[in-house]
Design an enzyme around this catalytic site. Structure first.
Site, PDB file in Angstrom:
ATOM      1  N   GLU A 278       9.670   3.084   8.286  1.00  0.00           N
ATOM      2  CA  GLU A 278       8.298   2.927   8.773  1.00  0.00           C
ATOM      3  C   GLU A 278       7.328   3.697   7.877  1.00  0.00           C
ATOM      4  O   GLU A 278       7.595   4.826   7.468  1.00  0.00           O
ATOM      5  CB  GLU A 278       8.228   3.480  10.195  1.00  0.00           C
ATOM      6  CG  GLU A 278       6.838   3.450  10.817  1.00  0.00           C
ATOM      7  CD  GLU A 278       6.788   4.164  12.163  1.00  0.00           C
ATOM      8  OE1 GLU A 278       5.828   3.927  12.919  1.00  0.00           O
ATOM      9  OE2 GLU A 278       7.713   4.953  12.456  1.00  0.00           O
ATOM     10  N   LYS A 340       3.205  -3.918  14.588  1.00  0.00           N
ATOM     11  CA  LYS A 340       3.717  -3.237  15.775  1.00  0.00           C
ATOM     12  C   LYS A 340       2.820  -3.530  16.970  1.00  0.00           C
ATOM     13  O   LYS A 340       1.595  -3.394  16.891  1.00  0.00           O
ATOM     14  CB  LYS A 340       3.771  -1.733  15.510  1.00  0.00           C
ATOM     15  CG  LYS A 340       4.416  -0.922  16.616  1.00  0.00           C
ATOM     16  CD  LYS A 340       4.493   0.554  16.207  1.00  0.00           C
ATOM     17  CE  LYS A 340       5.194   1.390  17.267  1.00  0.00           C
ATOM     18  NZ  LYS A 340       5.255   2.818  16.870  1.00  0.00           N
ATOM     19  N   CYS A 390       9.898   1.759  15.124  1.00  0.00           N
ATOM     20  CA  CYS A 390      10.023   3.064  15.776  1.00  0.00           C
ATOM     21  C   CYS A 390      10.223   2.934  17.281  1.00  0.00           C
ATOM     22  O   CYS A 390      11.234   2.446  17.756  1.00  0.00           O
ATOM     23  CB  CYS A 390       8.803   3.919  15.428  1.00  0.00           C
ATOM     24  SG  CYS A 390       8.979   5.654  15.893  1.00  0.00           S
TER      25      CYS A 390
END
Length: 520
Positions: A278, A340, A390
């Site tokens: 990430e 995300k 994540c």
């Protein structure tokens, strides 16, 4: 009323009351020791057995208090790793570390408190206490995973992530349903130990044993019939650069960080897909023509880089920022991207910004904007990938695109915020459960660890632990056909809950009928 009388708390002897609350805190702490990286599974069973026995003689207000104190024992030590993130810029945020953990724990403890109060209420309505504990605990865990964006961290089922035979049942029931079975077994065992009725003791132990044997028998059969790993899957290279969070966005360290990332990626060996963590690139990679040109000598002819990178877009009125994963070909073309969608409150955005005058822990020019939801990425001749950045990997049933099933899951993460704490281990446990639930191999690329390759049964095939730099070169494991949980999600959980209520209704009617016959 749900909490009939607060005097129930004060009617107990003070020493007895505080001893019970102390036992509840201790039980919550035992539960943490059953989670990763400790994985002492019997402690989870003991923890829920103790909690059930404590709730047995409580009702209303005191049951709520027992659950709340259990929650404090569970969440304060279980989430203490969060304090590490406040030390990255200790001069600005260090003073907030302990208040943040205590405040979050105090808020989350409401859920086990509600579970215990509900269990006490349900038991009085005719549902046996073991079943009511399992039902109410599962219901409130599900709520914790959904209310106010949700935080399903350290679910009861995650105590089984290092016990693969037992964990396989999550392919049917999901993590919430597997947690129901674990709490039910523990509650039955606890009630059996304190029962004065030999008949009840035998029935409770026999039921707990039957559930445990069914779960482990299913898991053993599933693993026994496991597919032989394919030797023809795509070759992947996972890069773990191990760059400290304090240096990640430091302009003085930028060139050294990039060289380290590139040097690891260019190690001898063949690969089809290169995987970076990430926000691996310290900047907006999509706008950096020079950086994309370097990929020409880094990637093979049909190779693709999947990397985390922030993105920005000018919309006219404002600049929109996204936390993204980009698929980039050898000539620097961005083949596809994923943004995300499940953002971290206070880390990636400030909720109710107009009302809360707070700063974000993550430095950037503005709050991130969420993407549209789970997506399957197709890029070149390679297997389709589902992406979870994540924190997104902790949400059961919300990782894979239901419209187009991927061949594997890529979890790009940056756990450098949490140092060498237990946080990254707990994060990996969540990821492994997603692999079992979905029947898909999962690959994690983490900045400072833990990077790992997990097969469709949750087994870790390769790993780079915390604070190590290196690469993992391996064949991508095979996906399985869609599991029951992948097909139906939490509908199996709903069936469990409805079955529990049906049993409750039956027992309640039977109890009333017995009372009527006695009165006659």
């Amino acid at each position: 009323m749900f909490f009939p009388d607060a005097r129930q708390f004060s009617s107990r002897k003070p020493v007895q009351s505080w001893a019970s609350l102390g036992a509840a805190i201790a039980a919550g702490t035992l539960f943490v020791m059953a989670l990763q990286p400790y994985s002492i599974l019997p402690l989870a069973l003991i923890a829920f057995a103790i909690l059930t026995v404590l709730v047995r003689s409580a009702s209303g207000f005191f049951a709520f208090g027992l659950g709340y104190f259990f929650g404090l024992g569970q969440f304060v030590p279980g989430l203490f790793w969060i304090t590490e993130s406040f030390q990255v810029e200790a001069d600005r945020f260090g003073w907030l570390a302990l208040p943040a953990v205590l405040g979050l724990s105090a808020l989350l403890s409401v859920f086990p408190a509600l579970a215990c109060a509900l269990a006490a209420r349900m038991e009085r309505a005719g549902l046996s206490l073991a079943l009511s504990m399992a039902t109410s605990w599962t219901a409130t865990e599900w709520l914790r995973g959904h209310v106010l964006t949700g935080f399903p961290w350290n679910l009861a089922a995650y105590t089984l992530s290092d016990w693969p035979v037992a964990a396989q049942a999550s392919a049917v029931f999901g993590s919430y349903g597997l947690g129901f079975l674990l709490v039910l077994c523990a509650a039955l065992a606890g009630l059996a130990v304190v029962s004065d009725d030999n008949g009840k003791r035998v029935r409770h132990l026999a039921t707990a044993g039957a559930i445990a044997l069914s779960v482990t028998g299913f898991g053993a059969m599933r693993l026994l019939l496991a597919d032989v790993p394919s030797e023809r899957g795509a070759q992947i290279r996972v890069v773990q650069p191990n760059i400290a969070q304090s240096a990640k966005w430091d302009d003085a360290a930028r060139d050294a960080n990039i060289l380290k990332l590139l040097a690891l990626s260019a190690r001898p060996g063949d690969f089809d897909i290169l995987l970076w963590p990430e926000t691996a690139w310290p900047g907006f990679l999509a706008e950096d023509a020079g950086a994309k040109a370097m990929l020409g000598w880094l990637l093979p002819k049909t190779g693709v880089l999947l990397t985390g990178s922030p993105e920005r877009e000018e919309t006219g009125a404002e600049t929109v920022y996204r936390n993204a994963v980009l698929a980039i070909s050898r000539d620097g073309t961005i083949l596809t991207r994923y943004a995300k969608h499940h953002l971290v409150p206070f880390g990636e955005y400030i909720p109710w910004r107009n009302l809360l005058p707070l700063q974000r822990l993550v430095q950037s020019l503005g709050d991130f904007t969420p993407g549209p939801g789970p997506r399957t990425l197709a890029f070149g001749p390679h297997p389709y990938a589902g992406i979870a950045i994540c924190y997104e990997i902790i949400f059961p049933g919300h990782v894979v695109d239901d419209a187009i099933r991927p061949d594997w899951i890529f979890n790009a993460t940056n756990d450098a915020w949490f140092g060498a704490s237990i946080g990254p281990w707990q994060h990996l446990a969540s990821a492994r459960m997603r692999a079992i639930e979905e029947g898909l191999p999962l690959v994690r690329a983490a900045n400072t660890g833990i990077s790992a390759v997990v097969d469709s049964y949750g087994a870790t095939l390769a790993m780079l632990e915390i604070d190590r730099s290196g690469v993992i070169d391996i064949r991508l494991p095979r996906p399985l056909p869609a599991t029951i949980y992948a097909r139906f999600g939490d509908w199996a959980l709903l069936i469990i809950m409805l079955t529990s209520w049906a049993i409750s209704g039956y027992w309640a009617r039977r109890h009333r009928a017995n009372l009527k016959s006695v009165s006659k």
